[in-house]
Design an enzyme around this catalytic site. Structure first.
Site, mmCIF file in Angstrom:
data_model
loop_
_atom_site.group_PDB
_atom_site.id
_atom_site.type_symbol
_atom_site.label_atom_id
_atom_site.label_comp_id
_atom_site.label_asym_id
_atom_site.label_seq_id
_atom_site.Cartn_x
_atom_site.Cartn_y
_atom_site.Cartn_z
ATOM 1 C CB ALA A 9 -32.543 43.331 141.827
ATOM 2 C CG ASP A 59 -20.503 38.594 135.368
ATOM 3 O OD1 ASP A 59 -20.083 39.527 136.073
ATOM 4 O OD2 ASP A 59 -20.119 37.410 135.492
ATOM 5 C CE1 TYR A 152 -17.323 42.109 150.369
ATOM 6 C CE2 TYR A 152 -17.008 42.543 152.721
ATOM 7 C CZ TYR A 152 -17.802 42.583 151.582
ATOM 8 O OH TYR A 152 -19.080 43.104 151.658
HETATM 9 P P1 NDP Z 1 -26.560 38.400 148.135
HETATM 10 O O1 NDP Z 1 -25.569 37.327 147.798
HETATM 11 O O2 NDP Z 1 -27.876 37.985 148.662
HETATM 12 O O3 NDP Z 1 -26.802 39.330 146.860
HETATM 13 C C1 NDP Z 1 -25.773 39.698 145.996
HETATM 14 C C2 NDP Z 1 -26.366 40.193 144.685
HETATM 15 O O4 NDP Z 1 -25.286 40.617 143.835
HETATM 16 C C3 NDP Z 1 -27.124 39.101 143.970
HETATM 17 O O5 NDP Z 1 -28.299 39.632 143.405
HETATM 18 C C4 NDP Z 1 -26.163 38.684 142.857
HETATM 19 O O6 NDP Z 1 -26.902 38.288 141.714
HETATM 20 C C5 NDP Z 1 -25.444 40.009 142.571
HETATM 21 N N1 NDP Z 1 -24.148 39.779 141.942
HETATM 22 C C6 NDP Z 1 -23.054 39.184 142.506
HETATM 23 N N2 NDP Z 1 -22.079 39.089 141.592
HETATM 24 C C7 NDP Z 1 -22.554 39.646 140.440
HETATM 25 C C8 NDP Z 1 -22.023 39.843 139.144
HETATM 26 N N3 NDP Z 1 -20.762 39.460 138.824
HETATM 27 N N4 NDP Z 1 -22.790 40.424 138.195
HETATM 28 C C9 NDP Z 1 -24.042 40.804 138.489
HETATM 29 N N5 NDP Z 1 -24.618 40.664 139.693
HETATM 30 C C10 NDP Z 1 -23.871 40.075 140.647
HETATM 31 O O7 NDP Z 1 -25.791 39.374 149.158
HETATM 32 P P2 NDP Z 1 -26.191 40.785 149.787
HETATM 33 O O8 NDP Z 1 -27.559 41.196 149.411
HETATM 34 O O9 NDP Z 1 -25.830 40.729 151.207
HETATM 35 O O10 NDP Z 1 -25.103 41.709 149.068
HETATM 36 C C11 NDP Z 1 -25.419 42.922 148.419
HETATM 37 C C12 NDP Z 1 -24.298 43.919 148.666
HETATM 38 O O11 NDP Z 1 -24.231 44.210 150.054
HETATM 39 C C13 NDP Z 1 -22.899 43.441 148.270
HETATM 40 O O12 NDP Z 1 -22.225 44.504 147.632
HETATM 41 C C14 NDP Z 1 -22.240 43.110 149.607
HETATM 42 O O13 NDP Z 1 -20.849 43.242 149.559
HETATM 43 C C15 NDP Z 1 -22.880 44.172 150.483
HETATM 44 N N6 NDP Z 1 -22.851 43.922 151.919
HETATM 45 C C16 NDP Z 1 -23.402 42.795 152.435
HETATM 46 C C17 NDP Z 1 -23.366 42.570 153.800
HETATM 47 C C18 NDP Z 1 -23.896 41.325 154.425
HETATM 48 O O14 NDP Z 1 -23.544 41.036 155.594
HETATM 49 N N7 NDP Z 1 -24.754 40.569 153.751
HETATM 50 C C19 NDP Z 1 -22.791 43.568 154.705
HETATM 51 C C20 NDP Z 1 -22.218 44.709 154.056
HETATM 52 C C21 NDP Z 1 -22.277 44.876 152.705
HETATM 53 P P3 NDP Z 1 -26.542 37.042 140.771
HETATM 54 O O15 NDP Z 1 -25.859 36.011 141.617
HETATM 55 O O16 NDP Z 1 -27.873 36.615 140.235
HETATM 56 O O17 NDP Z 1 -25.668 37.635 139.715
HETATM 57 C C1 8X3 Z 2 -20.091 42.275 154.848
HETATM 58 C C2 8X3 Z 2 -19.955 42.455 156.317
HETATM 59 O O1 8X3 Z 2 -18.506 42.019 158.357
HETATM 60 O O2 8X3 Z 2 -18.525 40.313 156.618
HETATM 61 O O3 8X3 Z 2 -19.670 43.381 154.137
HETATM 62 O O4 8X3 Z 2 -17.401 42.363 156.256
HETATM 63 S S1 8X3 Z 2 -18.528 41.741 156.887
#
Ligand code: NDP
Ligand code: 8X3
Length: 252
Positions: A9, A59, A152
């Site tokens: 978050a 983490d 991924y």
């Molecule tokens: P962001 O990078 O903005 O957010 C990712 C969040 O995940 C951050 O809050 C980060 O917090 C947290 N996070 C990552 N690694 C860890 C860890 N090891 N432990 C705890 N927290 C972690 O990306 P999005 O909001 O886009 O991503 C959120 C989800 O949506 C992911 O699962 C991503 O795969 C998925 N998604 C995203 C898409 C896109 O195009 N953006 C499309 C489809 C799916 P912190 O770094 O503070 O730990």
């Molecule tokens: C993130 C969207 O298209 O990069 O999950 O796989 S894409």
């Protein structure tokens, strides 16, 4: 008053979801590694929506930390109604013969094992109360596999399998399990994928209007507002300019 826990978050979809659910009056447990950012999100939501927010920095890859932190929640925070398994990332974009195994570890350990570790702590709390809703953030990459994205995509295919399996296992306990599979969402995702290269990250969204974190949060807001007898198992949410993982209509 209901309680929601949202992993990841500190930015993007997770932060937007925390804000939307806070606006609905949910008490929130928010998590992420960047404790300073997490505290900022907590303070901002508490000030704006007058709801209680518990910020837990850990983490999700560290099983001991997940067990220690979520296993010692004070009783007032164990009534978790909604878990949004959102924390996740892509690292790198390379052919399989050139990929960095450290990137592979980060993706598999976060997107698959981290989601499992968190769920293993929260699901029993829901089972004990015979109620709950788990929302897993998958991806279009969990349905289609694109060049340079094998690992991924594999991790998000795993989220798809886990969502189906969890739904079956938790059925008799009255717990809903939903999966959301977004396409392109403009968050920190691409900057993380390209190891901090902002220019390369911005190019992903050139000539197209991507989704925002708040667009996905709106879907989550809708899912949690459905009546108890109704569940959305799986929902794919795309920018209207993106048909699938391969076809995106961009302005010249
Ligand atoms: P962001 O990078 O903005 O957010 C990712 C969040 O995940 C951050 O809050 C980060 O917090 C947290 N996070 C990552 N690694 C860890 C860890 N090891 N432990 C705890 N927290 C972690 O990306 P999005 O909001 O886009 O991503 C959120 C989800 O949506 C992911 O699962 C991503 O795969 C998925 N998604 C995203 C898409 C896109 O195009 N953006 C499309 C489809 C799916 P912190 O770094 O503070 O730990
Ligand atoms: C993130 C969207 O298209 O990069 O999950 O796989 S894409």
């Amino acid at each position: 008053m209901k309680t929601a826990m949202i992993t990841g978050a500190t930015s993007g979809i997770g932060e937007a979801t925390a804000r939307r659910l806070g606006a609905l009056g949910y008490r929130l447990i928010i998590t992420g590694r960047r404790s300073h950012r997490l505290e900022q999100v907590k303070r901002s939501i508490e000030a704006e929506y007058a709801v209680e927010v518990l910020a837990l920095s850990f983490d999700v890859r560290e099983r001991d930390a997940v067990e220690r932190t979520l296993g010692s929640l004070s009783e007032e925070w164990t009534n978790i109604d909604v878990l949004v398994n959102n924390a996740g990332l892509a690292a790198g974009l390379e052919h399989i013969d050139e990929g960095d195994p450290d990137d592979w570890d980060r993706m598999i350990d976060t997107n698959v094992k981290g989601l499992l570790y968190v769920t293993r702590q929260v699901a029993p709390l829901m089972v004990a109360r015979h109620t709950g809703h788990i929302i897993n953030i998958g991806s279009i990459a969990g349905r289609e596999t694109y060049e340079n994205g094998a690992v991924y995509c594999a991790s998000k295919h795993a989220v798809n399998a886990l969502s189906q399996g969890m739904r079956i296992d938790l059925l008799k306990h009255g717990i809903k399990v939903s999966q959301i599979r977004p396409g392109m969402v403009n968050t920190e995702f691409s900057t993380v994928r390209f190891h901090g290269d902002r220019e390369r990250a911005d190019a992903v969204y050139t000539g197209v209007t991507p989704l925002t974190g708040d667009d996905i949060a709106r879907v989550i807001e809708w899912l949690v507002s459905l009546p108890p007898h109704m569940n959305i198992n799986d929902i794919e949410v795309m920018p209207s300019r993106q048909a699938d993982a391969f076809y995106t209509w961009r302005d010249e």
